[in-house]
Design a protein around this motif. Structure first.
Motif, mmCIF file in Angstrom:
data_model
loop_
_atom_site.group_PDB
_atom_site.id
_atom_site.type_symbol
_atom_site.label_atom_id
_atom_site.label_comp_id
_atom_site.label_asym_id
_atom_site.label_seq_id
_atom_site.Cartn_x
_atom_site.Cartn_y
_atom_site.Cartn_z
ATOM 1 N N PHE A 38 7.076 -6.351 -8.515
ATOM 2 C CA PHE A 38 6.282 -7.386 -9.177
ATOM 3 C C PHE A 38 6.617 -8.812 -8.756
ATOM 4 N N PHE B 56 5.334 1.548 -14.192
ATOM 5 C CA PHE B 56 4.953 0.438 -13.311
ATOM 6 C C PHE B 56 3.571 -0.113 -13.652
ATOM 7 N N LEU C 239 2.100 1.734 -3.486
ATOM 8 C CA LEU C 239 0.979 1.996 -4.394
ATOM 9 C C LEU C 239 0.522 3.439 -4.280
ATOM 10 N N THR D 61 -6.617 -5.565 -9.663
ATOM 11 C CA THR D 61 -6.852 -5.880 -8.251
ATOM 12 C C THR D 61 -8.346 -6.084 -7.993
ATOM 13 N N PHE E 192 -2.657 2.662 -12.337
ATOM 14 C CA PHE E 192 -3.065 2.669 -10.934
ATOM 15 C C PHE E 192 -4.429 3.333 -10.777
ATOM 16 N N SER F 142 -4.735 2.846 -2.806
ATOM 17 C CA SER F 142 -4.382 2.907 -4.223
ATOM 18 C C SER F 142 -4.118 1.474 -4.652
ATOM 19 N N PHE F 143 -4.368 1.164 -5.910
ATOM 20 C CA PHE F 143 -4.146 -0.216 -6.339
ATOM 21 C C PHE F 143 -3.884 -0.286 -7.832
ATOM 22 N N ILE F 144 -3.285 -1.383 -8.218
ATOM 23 C CA ILE F 144 -2.914 -1.565 -9.623
ATOM 24 C C ILE F 144 -4.079 -2.228 -10.359
ATOM 25 N N GLN G 10 0.802 -1.220 0.000
ATOM 26 C CA GLN G 10 0.000 0.000 0.000
ATOM 27 C C GLN G 10 0.844 1.284 0.000
ATOM 28 N N PHE H 294 -5.784 6.881 -11.101
ATOM 29 C CA PHE H 294 -4.857 7.585 -10.231
ATOM 30 C C PHE H 294 -3.653 8.033 -11.069
ATOM 31 N N THR H 295 -2.896 7.082 -11.607
ATOM 32 C CA THR H 295 -1.754 7.455 -12.433
ATOM 33 C C THR H 295 -1.379 6.284 -13.328
#
Lengths: 591, 591
Positions: free
Chosen positions: A463, B529, A456, B442, B532, B437-439, A453, B524-525
């Motif tokens: 990864f 990576f 993130l 998820t 998000f 926040s998360f990828i 978190q 988010f962004t």
């Protein structure tokens, strides 16, 4: 050598042969004897599959090894196939473009799981034929198998007799069924039989198979290599030793015995093994995918846990010395990644209980640390370490009472705001997972987000997995439980499970940050809401505090860190000299 | 009535009949017409299954309804079967103890999913026979089906035309396949056709089925109930209305058309529906378990999201008034749970856009709040609310541009340290999930622990889901995504999904605490990576701060709360009178 393999193919009227990287024991490391792919191709990375036809050769490997493979395959006539790169065919497409259903493709049936084999056979036009390892005949220069001394792992370290472990493993089965558990993973066998070997790098295991009954064990290994104490103990525990090479034959003889129910873990049942039982209605997979033995092995008993504490104490002392050594010598220009790793080994070696590293040490300076598994193998390969940026160290050791695995990222100079934010986020994630409480039945997949978190929230992520199980004087990577975001192991975390906790961030071309402690699950509380667990930290190595953004870290995590450092100091300081103890006190100052 | 059903069984030579609680649309609420179980047994809880044989009758329900069922079944001759209580047989065991393979058990095939039916047939000794609803004949006192006015949901609220939605739903399919999607869930149909009804409590849906093609929709509904604007619009969007009752017949006629591929969601395909297509090789389940329409529906478009904001603004105003009203009147002794709910409805009704509650309002005083779904239906049933402990309010409303769902727990007096710790832990969990926040990729299952961690660290836990999807002027509980710990929906959270966030704690006999906001996933962004996402909060209702343990809450969550309250004040205050605005300013003071 390729020509000789092609001659073999021709003689057998086969069109191609698939040569994977693993051995018949499905472990992480492999004896040279089994490194046929490396031998034939020259590419010696840990992962790769060679396919050889009568006129062509191609090798598939993943992005970790693109550069190395390119260099090592140069001039070999073997095409490099970069897995995951657009336009690069996978093995199946490549073979289907060349061979139709009249063709035969060979594959050592002991090196592929039954499930993978079925998948090949479904997708390939040509027929895949499982064969026994043919390379003893073809490649006279092949390294011979070797069997090093097998020692007893005394009950004072293992905590349980073989008979008690056997009883535990069979306790969940119906009483009226005669079950035989088939083991091909060496670490399962070492744990169950209270023995250790050194046939494989970093993993203290002996090459072996086993057929396990509720009242006896047939152990297939090199009896001549066993020390006397081990032989005596095994005899007393109803373990009978048969020749390593006779495993498949004995399975074949027993397969027709309809009074026995054979169980094998789905994840380590080879196509060769399954084909032996193809006609038996009394063969099936274990209900747990890695099997009952691996599951029981993952839940450490109190004696094993005491050993883990001792191992982490010894390792913590060596770590303190190497951290101080780096600090003392950083300005001299004499440090490099390899020499630092060797120096840590020297410090560890000061303990008579040190039994070697638990994996290839990773000491990586700045950009080198951006590859998660970078390792320098000599002074020549290694980067000189100067007072600039970060040094990442991920190393672990074997002790007869436990295995360690620790990562620290050491700031060597003033850092940029991004570096400070990343370092703090990684640490905060590590601490948040360490502080987790959870209800019985929770898997690592459900906890994983706690470690990620803080990263993130910066729009960043790593990864690889957050945590793997750790063996007790066994493999540093051990299943069946884990803490990952990409797939749910389905295995709930239970008291006694020992687990790494290693969030990280990798900025390509710049730096890598990883902070890793080892945790053990312990009971927390039991009440009308259920049974709760939490983690205790086993690792005792100070964590750099000079590059923490205190506000970003937050009070709760800062308090955890201060408590952790108090414990590190209390446990380690008594084993240091005065100068070292003063150094450690400073490192463990509350923030 | 039981005697008449038994006579029907005798005439049909059947041995028993299973009567579930749902209707053929698999929704949460059911029209009285379909409440046969309640009619026959007298037990009118929302969940229960009645089994009637020629000589016996038994009703299975879960722990929420043990007390109510016991009371309502008294003297009926129907045995209460408490699900989950030791020694109480399940339906299958109970039936198997009575009937062998020569026996016939009846079941309305439209009321059971094909999967459940298959499971019954596998486990039961007797044969289960699917029948069409027989109760119109048997029970003359049965409530008739009713079809209320169906209105147009204008594109200014829905954001997309029916044609555009149809195109979206079919965009992932192979172009050369003529696909027909079968819809039995009323809310899916309302969304797709841009219409709303009021045939069911709280859910603004019309009873309907649909067969959806890429170029047209066959809508099975009561055409007479449609307002003119809706009829005109539907005609312009290639929606043809056929009689509600003709759905199964039309399916039967079309089933033999081999040019069409039929797709139905696994979770809402009844045994009756599946049997119609039993001979067709062109029938299958949708790849998403709730189907493509439900999935597209869950991702709200910008117009829908704007509507949600407006709905939450209106609802926030009414909430502020009710919170102030409670505070102003708590010492008078005139407040009770029911009257408070009615007062909130009155405040909501001051907006001309209010279209009713989105579920049965929950206003629960102290121990009453320890049952998660307690609801008082009259002044007589309701507890008097005094200045002591907690009042939990969980209510939501329907507006033509959005649906709301908010829970607040209001401290009415000084609280015990345990109450403060629990309140703070629930709030902290709600905030931690809000800040996540998360990828991309998820699921809610992976985020769930963020909402539970503060409670878990106290050795406490709640056992319902943390969050459900919310419909857009539709059902307050909507799939397919959710945030739960007990099972992974497998549906990743995507921008536009609207989600409740409602951690809680229930202390039996003492109190219940729940704090619920509604969130929407937003980008988010996006960087090297990955992609998000994070949440934005839609709810605009102040959260009580007087009973927060500030240290336990921590700086990060306190800062979130202060920002939230600043926004609540800025948005709501302009719509309040001076006295109310001053009150709100005080409630929104930073902590």
């Amino acid at each position: 050598m390729l020509a000789r393999v092609r001659a073999y193919l021709s003689a057998d009227r086969a069109d191609a042969i698939i040569i994977p990287s693993n051995d018949p024991h499905f472990g992480e490391y492999v004896q040279k004897h089994f490194c046929i792919r490396a031998m034939l191709s020259g590419f010696d990375g840990s992962a790769g599959t060679l396919v050889l036809t009568l006129s062509e050769a191609a090798l598939w490997t993943d992005s970790r090894y693109f550069i190395q493979a390119e260099a090592q395959l140069k001039g070999s006539g073997i095409d490099l196939m970069k897995i995951g790169v657009e336009g690069v065919p996978d093995i199946v497409s490549w073979l289907n473009a060349r061979f139709d259903d009249g063709c035969r493709i060979l594959l050592d049936g002991a090196l592929i799981s039954a499930a993978e084999y079925a998948s090949y056979n479904k997708k390939l036009n040509a027929r895949v034929v499982g064969i026994a390892d043919p390379f003893d005949e073809i490649l006279s220069e092949r390294e011979p198998l070797y069997f090093e001394t097998v020692i007893l792992d005394p009950e004072s370290f293992s905590g349980l007799s073989v008979a008690a472990k056997r009883e535990m493993v069979f306790s969940g089965d119906p009483a009226d069924l005669r079950i035989c558990r088939i083991l091909t993973r060496c670490d399962d066998i070492m744990w169950l039989c209270n023995i250790r070997g050194s046939d494989i790098d970093y993993n203290p295991v002996a090459l072996s198979y086993a057929l396990v009954f509720s009242d006896k064990i047939l152990l297939f290994a090199c009896k001549e290599a066993f020390e006397e104490a081990a032989l005596e103990y095994l005899a007393s525990q109803q373990v009978e030793i048969l020749p390593y090479a006779s495993f498949y034959d004995v399975c074949g003889e027993m397969a027709s015995d309809e009074s026995i129910h054979f169980l094998s873990p789905a994840s380590s049942t080879s196509m060769r093994l399954e084909s032996i039982f193809a006609d038996s209605r009394h063969f099936g997979y274990e209900s747990r995918s890695e099997g009952e033995v691996a599951y029981r092995k993952s839940i450490k008993n109190p004696v094993e846990l005491e050993g883990f504490c001792k191992a982490n104490l010894l390792d913590g002392i060596a770590w303190c010395r190497i951290l101080k050594y780096i600090e003392d010598n950083i300005e001299t220009g004499t440090l490099n990644e390899y020499s630092i790793a060797q120096q840590l080994i020297e410090y560890r070696g000061e303990s008579p209980d040190y039994r070697g590293e638990s994996f290839e040490p990773i000491v990586a300076f700045n950009a080198n640390a951006a590859s998660a598994h970078y390792s320098a193998n000599s002074d020549e390969e290694a980067a000189v370490v100067t007072a600039q940026g970060f040094l990442l160290m991920d190393t672990g050791a074997q002790y007869p009472f436990g295995t360690t695995d620790t990562t620290r990222t050491i700031p060597l100079s003033e850092l940029t705001p991004d570096q400070i934010a990343d370092y703090t986020a990684v640490l905060k994630g590590m601490i948040q997972l360490s502080m987790a409480s959870f209800i019985k039945g929770t898997t690592g997949y459900q906890l994983d987000i706690l470690a990620r978190q803080p990263l993130l929230s910066l729009g960043r992520l790593f990864f690889h997995g957050t945590g793997h199980g750790i063996g007790h004087y066994l493999c540093v990577h051990e299943g069946p439980q884990n803490i990952r975001m990409d797939r749910d192991s389905g295995v709930a975390l239970l008291p006694g499970m020992v687990q790494s906790n290693e969030p990280a961030i990798y900025i390509e071309g710049e730096y890598g940050i990883r902070t890793e402690n080892v945790l053990v699950v312990e009971p927390f509380t039991e009440n009308e809401f259920g049974t709760f667990y939490r983690f205790e930290t086993l690792t005792l190595v100070p964590i750099a505090t000079s590059c923490i953004d205190r506000e970003q870290l937050g009070d709760e995590c800062a308090q955890w860190l201060n408590n952790y450092h108090r414990r590190v100091y209390e446990k380690i300081a008594p084993h240091l000299n005065d100068e070292e103890a003063i150094w450690l006190k400073n490192k463990c100052r509350p923030i």
